[in-house]
Motif scaffolding. Structure first.
Motif, PDB file in Angstrom:
ATOM      1  N   LEU A   1       0.816  -1.209   0.000  1.00 58.12           N
ATOM      2  CA  LEU A   1       0.000   0.000   0.000  1.00 58.12           C
ATOM      3  C   LEU A   1       0.855   1.266   0.000  1.00 58.12           C
ATOM      4  N   PHE A   2       2.033   1.194   0.624  1.00 53.75           N
ATOM      5  CA  PHE A   2       2.932   2.358   0.609  1.00 53.75           C
ATOM      6  C   PHE A   2       3.227   2.757  -0.834  1.00 53.75           C
ATOM      7  N   TRP A   3       3.726   1.803  -1.635  1.00 59.35           N
ATOM      8  CA  TRP A   3       4.131   2.134  -2.992  1.00 59.35           C
ATOM      9  C   TRP A   3       2.948   2.370  -3.910  1.00 59.35           C
ATOM     10  N   ALA A   4       1.859   1.646  -3.699  1.00 54.60           N
ATOM     11  CA  ALA A   4       0.683   1.847  -4.542  1.00 54.60           C
ATOM     12  C   ALA A   4       0.124   3.259  -4.392  1.00 54.60           C
ATOM     13  N   SER A   5       0.325   3.872  -3.228  1.00 56.25           N
ATOM     14  CA  SER A   5      -0.250   5.190  -2.967  1.00 56.25           C
ATOM     15  C   SER A   5       0.633   6.346  -3.406  1.00 56.25           C
ATOM     16  N   VAL A   6       1.942   6.118  -3.526  1.00 56.04           N
ATOM     17  CA  VAL A   6       2.835   7.277  -3.743  1.00 56.04           C
ATOM     18  C   VAL A   6       3.885   7.065  -4.831  1.00 56.04           C
ATOM     19  N   TYR A   7       3.784   6.017  -5.640  1.00 57.24           N
ATOM     20  CA  TYR A   7       4.902   5.693  -6.517  1.00 57.24           C
ATOM     21  C   TYR A   7       5.313   6.812  -7.480  1.00 57.24           C
ATOM     22  N   PRO A   8       4.385   7.491  -8.166  1.00 57.40           N
ATOM     23  CA  PRO A   8       4.825   8.566  -9.060  1.00 57.40           C
ATOM     24  C   PRO A   8       5.650   9.645  -8.347  1.00 57.40           C
ATOM     25  N   THR A   9       5.337   9.902  -7.095  1.00 61.71           N
ATOM     26  CA  THR A   9       6.108  10.886  -6.324  1.00 61.71           C
ATOM     27  C   THR A   9       7.537  10.404  -6.123  1.00 61.71           C
ATOM     28  N   ASP A  10       7.720   9.098  -5.936  1.00 62.12           N
ATOM     29  CA  ASP A  10       9.064   8.556  -5.779  1.00 62.12           C
ATOM     30  C   ASP A  10       9.863   8.680  -7.065  1.00 62.12           C
ATOM     31  N   VAL A  11       9.206   8.493  -8.216  1.00 56.44           N
ATOM     32  CA  VAL A  11       9.882   8.683  -9.506  1.00 56.44           C
ATOM     33  C   VAL A  11      10.387  10.115  -9.627  1.00 56.44           C
ATOM     34  N   VAL A  12       9.532  11.073  -9.282  1.00 56.32           N
ATOM     35  CA  VAL A  12       9.918  12.485  -9.362  1.00 56.32           C
ATOM     36  C   VAL A  12      11.057  12.791  -8.395  1.00 56.32           C
TER      37      VAL A  12
ATOM     38  N   TYR B   1      14.874  20.415 -14.190  1.00 56.60           N
ATOM     39  CA  TYR B   1      13.613  20.603 -13.493  1.00 56.60           C
ATOM     40  C   TYR B   1      13.688  21.806 -12.550  1.00 56.60           C
ATOM     41  N   LYS B   2      12.665  22.662 -12.617  1.00 60.27           N
ATOM     42  CA  LYS B   2      12.622  23.847 -11.782  1.00 60.27           C
ATOM     43  C   LYS B   2      12.059  23.553 -10.395  1.00 60.27           C
ATOM     44  N   GLY B   3      11.433  22.439 -10.236  1.00 57.46           N
ATOM     45  CA  GLY B   3      10.846  22.069  -8.967  1.00 57.46           C
ATOM     46  C   GLY B   3      10.034  20.799  -9.110  1.00 57.46           C
ATOM     47  N   THR B   4       9.326  20.451  -8.057  1.00 60.23           N
ATOM     48  CA  THR B   4       8.584  19.195  -8.036  1.00 60.23           C
ATOM     49  C   THR B   4       7.487  19.152  -9.090  1.00 60.23           C
ATOM     50  N   LEU B   5       6.664  20.206  -9.160  1.00 55.14           N
ATOM     51  CA  LEU B   5       5.572  20.215 -10.132  1.00 55.14           C
ATOM     52  C   LEU B   5       6.100  20.209 -11.558  1.00 55.14           C
ATOM     53  N   ASP B   6       7.210  20.938 -11.792  1.00 60.14           N
ATOM     54  CA  ASP B   6       7.811  20.959 -13.124  1.00 60.14           C
ATOM     55  C   ASP B   6       8.316  19.567 -13.502  1.00 60.14           C
ATOM     56  N   ALA B   7       8.868  18.856 -12.531  1.00 60.10           N
ATOM     57  CA  ALA B   7       9.344  17.495 -12.794  1.00 60.10           C
ATOM     58  C   ALA B   7       8.180  16.572 -13.126  1.00 60.10           C
ATOM     59  N   PHE B   8       7.082  16.682 -12.384  1.00 64.03           N
ATOM     60  CA  PHE B   8       5.888  15.889 -12.706  1.00 64.03           C
ATOM     61  C   PHE B   8       5.451  16.150 -14.144  1.00 64.03           C
ATOM     62  N   ARG B   9       5.359  17.431 -14.491  1.00 59.58           N
ATOM     63  CA  ARG B   9       4.881  17.795 -15.826  1.00 59.58           C
ATOM     64  C   ARG B   9       5.799  17.256 -16.921  1.00 59.58           C
TER      65      ARG B   9
ATOM     66  N   VAL C   1       8.160  14.790 -16.811  1.00 61.48           N
ATOM     67  CA  VAL C   1       8.208  13.328 -16.896  1.00 61.48           C
ATOM     68  C   VAL C   1       6.962  12.814 -17.605  1.00 61.48           C
ATOM     69  N   TYR C   2       5.810  13.382 -17.243  1.00 62.73           N
ATOM     70  CA  TYR C   2       4.559  12.936 -17.877  1.00 62.73           C
ATOM     71  C   TYR C   2       4.519  13.328 -19.352  1.00 62.73           C
ATOM     72  N   ALA C   3       4.970  14.549 -19.660  1.00 61.63           N
ATOM     73  CA  ALA C   3       4.944  15.012 -21.050  1.00 61.63           C
ATOM     74  C   ALA C   3       5.880  14.187 -21.931  1.00 61.63           C
ATOM     75  N   THR C   4       7.021  13.773 -21.378  1.00 59.72           N
ATOM     76  CA  THR C   4       8.015  13.038 -22.150  1.00 59.72           C
ATOM     77  C   THR C   4       7.691  11.554 -22.271  1.00 59.72           C
ATOM     78  N   GLU C   5       7.215  10.967 -21.178  1.00 61.47           N
ATOM     79  CA  GLU C   5       7.070   9.516 -21.135  1.00 61.47           C
ATOM     80  C   GLU C   5       5.658   9.035 -20.829  1.00 61.47           C
ATOM     81  N   GLY C   6       4.742   9.974 -20.563  1.00 65.80           N
ATOM     82  CA  GLY C   6       3.367   9.589 -20.293  1.00 65.80           C
ATOM     83  C   GLY C   6       3.213   8.913 -18.934  1.00 65.80           C
ATOM     84  N   MET C   7       2.044   8.320 -18.735  1.00 63.04           N
ATOM     85  CA  MET C   7       1.780   7.650 -17.457  1.00 63.04           C
ATOM     86  C   MET C   7       2.751   6.503 -17.219  1.00 63.04           C
TER      87      MET C   7
END
Length: 345
Positions: free
Chosen positions: A271-282, A296-304, A306-312
């Motif tokens: 449950l730990f990893w199922a709930s937060v895994y994308p955050t660990d990637v960032v 990356y300029k910050g956490t939100l920029d990294a999310f954007r 990574v998702y824009a480049t590689e998708g879900m």
């Protein structure tokens, strides 16, 4: 006061043993997870460095032997006592605050609240430890990139300074700079030794402190670390308690056997990893990012990005090894904690 001090010492001791057990069981899985997370994005038409977890294991063992699966373990092993002592002690103190009487069995919701508090405390230990670990685990992928011919190398290179070379190496022979690729035919590649960036955990820490903003440089990625640890530990401790209460048929779980504790610990870890895994990637991509020329300029920029480049799919790189590690490692961790804590009274 003396009783509270005794509880702290018991949690410190049991947490230490639990952490060592967890690390020995889970570190090879964690190494593969970080390799998959931090591998460079392949150029169009090129294959990724690792096609999946099994391929990463095969290539790691082939290039470095079985010891390669335990690369980077020095940093967490050196700090595992502190990490798990803080985690379980903070959880124990949160439990004491939430109880209306010393013998009260807490609800699942209360255990989740205790997990949030423990997550805040442990993030301050997890962030620098994992920065060192991630760089050591990921450098074997980058070390295979040959140095550009004639390029000067510094005594303490930046970890992510090889990223442009990685991208170039997928499209052109070694020794050709980005400019020469565009303006002239690539030269015949010369033999070049792989670049080894760090000699161990202390070398990583020294480089970061000297070249990346002092001690605060070790806390690069603190925001995603908190974003992972707070909800992650809420899910883990809540899931652990929920499973125990289901198996026990009520809040009193004191009579559960070792098999039940293993099951509950495995559920909590999953449950730990199922709930937060994308955050660990960032967190991982931020911690290995170039300090002088960051992507990356910050956490939100990294999310954007990574998702824009590689998708879900990119948000779940290494998810298989993480889950494969989390279930047995946390099962062993919680069982060790409960056994030692029970022996100490």
């Amino acid at each position: 006061m003396a009783s509270n001090d005794g509880a702290v010492v018991k949690d410190l001791t049991a947490g230490t043993f639990a952490g060592v057990t967890q690390l020995l069981v889970g570190h090879p899985f964690d190494t593969i997870k970080v390799k998959l997370q931090s591998q460079p994005v392949p150029a169009p038409g090129q294959q990724p460095m690792y096609s999946g977890a099994v391929d990463a294991v095969r290539k790691t063992v082939g290039a470095e032997g079985p010891r390669g699966l335990y690369k980077g373990m020095g940093a967490p092993l050196a700090t595992v006592a502190v990490f798990n002592a803080v985690l379980f002690t903070a959880r124990g103190q949160m439990e004491a605050l939430l109880r209306s009487s010393p013998t009260e069995n807490l609800s699942v919701y209360q255990q989740m609240v205790a997990g949030v508090g423990a997550g805040v405390a442990v993030a301050f230990v997890a962030c620098p430890t994992e920065l060192v670990k991630c760089r050591l685990q990921a450098q074997s992928a980058l070390a295979g990139v040959p140095a550009a011919a004639g390029a000067a190398t510094s005594a303490a290179p930046s970890f992510a300074s090889l990223e442009p070379a990685i991208a170039a190496s997928t499209a052109a022979p070694a020794g050709a700079s980005a400019a020469s690729i565009k303006s002239s035919p690539p030269p015949r590649p010369a033999a070049a030794a792989p670049i080894k960036m760090y000699n161990g955990p202390l070398d990583v820490a020294r480089h970061v402190i000297r070249s990346e903003g002092g001690v605060l440089g070790l806390y690069k990625g603190m925001v995603p670390t908190l974003m992972r640890e707070m909800p992650g530990n809420a899910a883990m401790f809540g899931g652990y308690e929920m499973t125990k209460q289901m198996l026990a048929g009520g809040r009193d779980t004191s009579q559960l056997g070792q098999g039940s504790l293993l099951i509950a610990g495995g559920v909590g870890g999953a449950l730990f990893w199922a709930s937060v895994y994308p955050t660990d990637v960032v967190k991982s991509v931020i911690q290995v990012d170039n300090y002088q020329n960051p992507k990356y300029k910050g956490t939100l920029d990294a999310f954007r990005k990574v998702y824009a480049t590689e998708g879900m799919k990119g948000m779940y790189k290494g998810f298989g090894p993480a889950m494969a590690r989390s279930v047995p490692a946390n099962a062993a961790c919680f069982l060790a904690y409960e056994m030692i804590r029970g022996m100490l009274g």
